[in-house]
Design a protein around this motif. Sequence first.
Motif, PDB file in Angstrom:
ATOM      1  N   TYR A  78      84.904 -60.414  65.880  1.00  0.00           N
ATOM      2  CA  TYR A  78      83.807 -60.792  64.984  1.00  0.00           C
ATOM      3  C   TYR A  78      82.489 -60.105  65.366  1.00  0.00           C
ATOM      4  N   GLU A  79      82.168 -60.050  66.656  1.00  0.00           N
ATOM      5  CA  GLU A  79      80.914 -59.431  67.097  1.00  0.00           C
ATOM      6  C   GLU A  79      80.878 -57.937  66.783  1.00  0.00           C
ATOM      7  N   LYS A  80      81.999 -57.233  67.019  1.00  0.00           N
ATOM      8  CA  LYS A  80      82.062 -55.806  66.685  1.00  0.00           C
ATOM      9  C   LYS A  80      81.902 -55.597  65.186  1.00  0.00           C
ATOM     10  N   LEU A  81      82.540 -56.478  64.392  1.00  0.00           N
ATOM     11  CA  LEU A  81      82.416 -56.400  62.931  1.00  0.00           C
ATOM     12  C   LEU A  81      80.954 -56.534  62.525  1.00  0.00           C
ATOM     13  N   LYS A  82      80.264 -57.541  63.070  1.00  0.00           N
ATOM     14  CA  LYS A  82      78.850 -57.743  62.732  1.00  0.00           C
ATOM     15  C   LYS A  82      78.021 -56.517  63.086  1.00  0.00           C
ATOM     16  N   ASN A  83      78.251 -55.942  64.269  1.00  0.00           N
ATOM     17  CA  ASN A  83      77.487 -54.767  64.697  1.00  0.00           C
ATOM     18  C   ASN A  83      77.721 -53.582  63.768  1.00  0.00           C
ATOM     19  N   VAL A  84      78.980 -53.338  63.405  1.00  0.00           N
ATOM     20  CA  VAL A  84      79.305 -52.214  62.521  1.00  0.00           C
ATOM     21  C   VAL A  84      78.675 -52.411  61.148  1.00  0.00           C
ATOM     22  N   VAL A  85      78.834 -53.600  60.578  1.00  0.00           N
ATOM     23  CA  VAL A  85      78.297 -53.864  59.238  1.00  0.00           C
ATOM     24  C   VAL A  85      76.778 -53.788  59.250  1.00  0.00           C
ATOM     25  N   GLU A  86      76.138 -54.377  60.240  1.00  0.00           N
ATOM     26  CA  GLU A  86      74.676 -54.374  60.304  1.00  0.00           C
ATOM     27  C   GLU A  86      74.117 -52.966  60.505  1.00  0.00           C
ATOM     28  N   SER A  87      74.787 -52.149  61.312  1.00  0.00           N
ATOM     29  CA  SER A  87      74.234 -50.829  61.625  1.00  0.00           C
ATOM     30  C   SER A  87      74.673 -49.728  60.659  1.00  0.00           C
ATOM     31  N   LYS A  88      75.785 -49.919  59.971  1.00  0.00           N
ATOM     32  CA  LYS A  88      76.316 -48.848  59.120  1.00  0.00           C
ATOM     33  C   LYS A  88      76.730 -49.369  57.743  1.00  0.00           C
ATOM     34  N   TYR A  89      75.981 -50.321  57.209  1.00  0.00           N
ATOM     35  CA  TYR A  89      76.344 -50.967  55.944  1.00  0.00           C
ATOM     36  C   TYR A  89      76.573 -49.958  54.814  1.00  0.00           C
ATOM     37  N   ALA A  90      75.678 -49.016  54.664  1.00  0.00           N
ATOM     38  CA  ALA A  90      75.795 -48.054  53.560  1.00  0.00           C
ATOM     39  C   ALA A  90      77.080 -47.245  53.659  1.00  0.00           C
ATOM     40  N   LEU A  91      77.551 -47.013  54.856  1.00  0.00           N
ATOM     41  CA  LEU A  91      78.752 -46.212  55.051  1.00  0.00           C
ATOM     42  C   LEU A  91      80.028 -47.030  54.910  1.00  0.00           C
ATOM     43  N   VAL A  92      79.994 -48.343  55.156  1.00  0.00           N
ATOM     44  CA  VAL A  92      81.214 -49.156  55.124  1.00  0.00           C
ATOM     45  C   VAL A  92      81.307 -50.080  53.921  1.00  0.00           C
ATOM     46  N   LYS A  93      80.310 -50.090  53.056  1.00  0.00           N
ATOM     47  CA  LYS A  93      80.300 -51.078  51.967  1.00  0.00           C
ATOM     48  C   LYS A  93      81.439 -50.903  50.964  1.00  0.00           C
ATOM     49  N   ASN A  94      82.043 -49.725  50.878  1.00  0.00           N
ATOM     50  CA  ASN A  94      83.133 -49.512  49.933  1.00  0.00           C
ATOM     51  C   ASN A  94      84.509 -49.642  50.572  1.00  0.00           C
ATOM     52  N   TYR A  95      84.562 -50.048  51.841  1.00  0.00           N
ATOM     53  CA  TYR A  95      85.824 -50.258  52.537  1.00  0.00           C
ATOM     54  C   TYR A  95      86.290 -51.701  52.343  1.00  0.00           C
ATOM     55  N   TYR A  96      87.571 -51.936  52.582  1.00  0.00           N
ATOM     56  CA  TYR A  96      88.106 -53.286  52.681  1.00  0.00           C
ATOM     57  C   TYR A  96      88.190 -53.644  54.159  1.00  0.00           C
ATOM     58  N   PHE A  97      88.079 -54.914  54.452  1.00  0.00           N
ATOM     59  CA  PHE A  97      88.222 -55.410  55.809  1.00  0.00           C
ATOM     60  C   PHE A  97      89.484 -56.266  55.834  1.00  0.00           C
ATOM     61  N   PHE A  98      90.413 -55.929  56.723  1.00  0.00           N
ATOM     62  CA  PHE A  98      91.724 -56.549  56.786  1.00  0.00           C
ATOM     63  C   PHE A  98      91.766 -57.557  57.922  1.00  0.00           C
ATOM     64  N   LEU A  99      91.976 -58.828  57.581  1.00  0.00           N
ATOM     65  CA  LEU A  99      92.035 -59.897  58.570  1.00  0.00           C
ATOM     66  C   LEU A  99      93.489 -60.297  58.782  1.00  0.00           C
ATOM     67  N   LYS A 100      93.921 -60.378  60.016  1.00  0.00           N
ATOM     68  CA  LYS A 100      95.302 -60.763  60.340  1.00  0.00           C
ATOM     69  C   LYS A 100      95.558 -62.230  59.998  1.00  0.00           C
ATOM     70  N   GLU A 101      94.507 -63.048  60.045  1.00  0.00           N
ATOM     71  CA  GLU A 101      94.648 -64.468  59.736  1.00  0.00           C
ATOM     72  C   GLU A 101      93.317 -64.980  59.207  1.00  0.00           C
ATOM     73  N   ASN A 102      93.352 -66.148  58.588  1.00  0.00           N
ATOM     74  CA  ASN A 102      92.125 -66.732  58.062  1.00  0.00           C
ATOM     75  C   ASN A 102      91.147 -66.996  59.203  1.00  0.00           C
ATOM     76  N   ASN A 103      89.880 -66.635  58.969  1.00  0.00           N
ATOM     77  CA  ASN A 103      88.824 -66.883  59.943  1.00  0.00           C
ATOM     78  C   ASN A 103      87.571 -67.181  59.127  1.00  0.00           C
ATOM     79  N   GLU A 104      87.209 -68.451  59.083  1.00  0.00           N
ATOM     80  CA  GLU A 104      86.112 -68.892  58.228  1.00  0.00           C
ATOM     81  C   GLU A 104      84.796 -68.183  58.534  1.00  0.00           C
ATOM     82  N   ALA A 105      84.484 -67.973  59.812  1.00  0.00           N
ATOM     83  CA  ALA A 105      83.229 -67.315  60.188  1.00  0.00           C
ATOM     84  C   ALA A 105      83.190 -65.883  59.667  1.00  0.00           C
ATOM     85  N   ILE A 106      84.275 -65.148  59.869  1.00  0.00           N
ATOM     86  CA  ILE A 106      84.321 -63.756  59.402  1.00  0.00           C
ATOM     87  C   ILE A 106      84.294 -63.705  57.882  1.00  0.00           C
ATOM     88  N   GLU A 107      85.082 -64.574  57.225  1.00  0.00           N
ATOM     89  CA  GLU A 107      85.117 -64.583  55.763  1.00  0.00           C
ATOM     90  C   GLU A 107      83.746 -64.908  55.182  1.00  0.00           C
TER      91      GLU A 107
END
Length: 174
Positions: A14-43
Motif C-alpha cells: 500500500y505504501e509503495k502504491l501511494k508513493n507511485v500514484v502521488e509522485s507519478k499520477y500523470a504517467l500511471v492514471k491510464n493503467y489498471y491496478f491489480f489487487l490479489k485480494e480485497n483491501n478496503e484501504a487500497i480500494e
Amino acid sequence: MRQKTIRAFIVEDYEKLKNVVESKYALVKNYYFFLKENNEAIENFLKEKKLNYIVENNIFTSEKEKTKEVKIIEKEKIIEKRVNTKIYDKIIRAGVEIDSDENLIFLNRINAGAKIKTSGNVEIFGECEGNIVCEGEYLIVKKNKKGTIFYKGENIGTVEKLTVFTKDGKRELE
C-alpha cells in the motif's frame, strides 16, 4: 468479441502504491491496478484518485480445481480517440513554427525564437528557450530557464528538473 491489451500494476504494498500514484499520477492514471485480494484501504485510495482497478477473487470449486473470477471497477466510461504523436529528434531552431493537434515529443533543445502550439500533450527532454503553448492533458518539461511555456493558459515559469504538469498541479520527478 475483441481482444484488448491493458496496462496494469500488481499491487502488493500500500505504501509503495501511494508513493507511485502521488509522485507519478500523470504517467500511471491510464493503467489498471491489480489487487490479489480485497483491501478496503487500497480500494478507497484508488477510488479517491479515480483510478481503475481489478480485484482477483479465488474461488475453489474442488481440491484440485481452481477458478478465478475477476471484477473490474471502472472510474468512468472510456472514450477512445485516435491521437497521433510526433517525435522531434533534432534541435528546433529559431523561426520554426509548429501548430499541431498531435502529441509532441522533443528530445533535443528548443531554441529561442521557435514557436510551438498544440492541443495535444507536450514532452520536452532538452532545454527549452522557445515559446510553447500546450492545451493537452499533460506537459512534461526537463529544463526551462529562458523559454515561455503556457500550459492550459498559465505560464509555468522556470523549471530546473523533470516536472509533470497536469490539471491537478505540478509534480517534480526524481
